[in-house]
Design an enzyme around this catalytic site. Structure first.
Site, short mmCIF file in Angstrom:
data_model
loop_
_atom_site.label_atom_id
_atom_site.label_comp_id
_atom_site.label_asym_id
_atom_site.label_seq_id
_atom_site.Cartn_x
_atom_site.Cartn_y
_atom_site.Cartn_z
CG ASP A 233 1.05 10.04 -6.57
OD1 ASP A 233 0.72 10.08 -7.73
OD2 ASP A 233 0.38 10.70 -5.32
CB SER A 234 4.05 13.34 -4.73
OG SER A 234 4.41 12.89 -3.48
CG ASP B 152 -4.94 2.00 1.18
OD1 ASP B 152 -3.92 2.27 0.59
OD2 ASP B 152 -5.58 2.67 1.93
CE LYS C 84 -0.91 6.97 -9.36
NZ LYS C 84 -1.96 7.71 -8.38
N GLY D 5 1.09 -1.10 1.79
CA GLY D 5 0.90 -1.48 0.26
C GLY D 5 1.81 -2.32 -0.28
NE ARG E 4 -3.90 -1.66 3.11
CZ ARG E 4 -3.28 -0.88 2.73
NH1 ARG E 4 -2.46 -0.65 1.85
NH2 ARG E 4 -3.30 0.45 3.50
CG ASP F 111 2.42 0.97 -2.52
OD1 ASP F 111 3.48 2.01 -2.41
OD2 ASP F 111 1.22 1.16 -1.87
CB THR G 25 6.74 8.49 0.50
OG1 THR G 25 5.46 8.79 0.53
CG2 THR G 25 7.05 7.43 1.50
CG LEU G 26 10.78 6.16 -2.77
CD1 LEU G 26 10.78 6.13 -3.90
CD2 LEU G 26 11.48 5.57 -1.67
P1 IMP Z 1 4.24 9.55 -2.63
O1 IMP Z 1 4.75 10.25 -1.50
O2 IMP Z 1 3.47 10.61 -3.29
O3 IMP Z 1 5.28 9.17 -3.85
O4 IMP Z 1 3.20 8.52 -2.31
C1 IMP Z 1 3.51 7.32 -2.27
C2 IMP Z 1 2.51 6.61 -1.60
O5 IMP Z 1 0.95 7.09 -1.94
C3 IMP Z 1 2.15 5.23 -1.89
O6 IMP Z 1 3.18 4.41 -1.26
C4 IMP Z 1 0.89 4.74 -1.58
O7 IMP Z 1 0.68 4.38 -0.44
C5 IMP Z 1 0.20 6.15 -1.71
N1 IMP Z 1 -0.44 6.32 -3.25
C6 IMP Z 1 -0.06 7.03 -4.17
N2 IMP Z 1 -0.82 6.87 -5.39
C7 IMP Z 1 -1.67 5.90 -4.99
C8 IMP Z 1 -2.66 5.26 -5.81
O8 IMP Z 1 -2.90 5.57 -6.89
N3 IMP Z 1 -3.49 4.40 -5.06
C9 IMP Z 1 -3.14 3.99 -3.81
N4 IMP Z 1 -2.06 4.67 -3.12
C10 IMP Z 1 -1.48 5.52 -3.73
MG MG Z 2 2.57 3.22 0.37
#
Ligand code: IMP
Ligand code: MG
Length: 174
Positions: free
Chosen positions: A101-102, A158, A129, A42, A164, A98, A105-106
């Site tokens: 969200d939650s 994506d 977000k 991403g 993408r 990219d 991952t980080l």
């Molecule tokens: P997290 O672990 O929930 O913070 O998610 C991070 C990863 O989720 C990002 O690097 C994206 O690959 C994917 N992701 C989260 N929200 C979106 C979205 O709105 N569109 C596309 N990919 C997303």
């Molecule tokens: Mg990602």
């Protein structure tokens, strides 16, 4: 499958904001060399656009981690699909994401990289977000845009591997 996609952040707005972030990073890292870590796939577009505009020397490395299946919800665990090629010990590292969200991952990736003893470790994300955050230990240093809780695609992001390539950020009508 073809979805209806509405433009949310234009190519011009992305370009303008990435220039601002790059200028800030260049200022903060004056006289240093930065190792940018692109989180595949991403972040590819954002990494390239950012790297071109940062004026201090940079080197690039790539890592692929997965926390999502083919759906739109984070699974809470991450798997390293492709690790970095180079050691980051003693380097000034910036993780390029990219979207956050939650934050799951980080919050798993940062401690994983900290044990490799970088001189410093910061994070930039094109999109954030904040409403969706499930963890409180994730500090993002450089944010492109804070966005509302919508599923977005384009500029590297994506939906099930599609879209993408869009040059703008769009909202998918799911
Ligand atoms: P997290 O672990 O929930 O913070 O998610 C991070 C990863 O989720 C990002 O690097 C994206 O690959 C994917 N992701 C989260 N929200 C979106 C979205 O709105 N569109 C596309 N990919 C997303
Ligand atoms: Mg990602």
């Amino acid at each position: 499958m073809i979805h209806k996609i509405t433009e949310y952040i234009s190519e011009e707005a992305l370009d303008k904001r990435i220039r601002e972030v790059a200028a800030q990073i260049s200022k903060d890292y004056a006289k240093k060399e930065i190792r940018l870590i692109c989180i595949l796939k991403g972040s590819v577009f954002y990494t390239c656009e950012l790297a071109k505009r940062i004026t201090v020397p940079i080197t690039l490395d790539f890592m692929s981690v997965s926390s999502y299946g083919s759906g739109t919800e984070s699974s809470g665990t991450i798997t390293i699909n492709k690790d970095l090629d180079e050691s980051i010990e003693g380097r000034d590292v910036i993780i390029v994401e990219d979207i956050i969200d939650s934050g799951n991952t980080l919050s798993k990736l940062i401690p994983m990289l900290q044990v490799r003893k970088p001189a410093s470790l910061k994070v930039t994300t094109l999109l954030d977000k904040p409403e969706r955050r499930e963890v409180d230990d994730v500090n993002v240093d450089y944010v492109g845009f804070e966005i509302e809780d919508k599923f977005v695609v384009g500029y590297g992001l994506d939906y099930d591997q599609s879209y993408r390539d869009l040059p703008y950020i769009g909202i998918v009508e799911l």
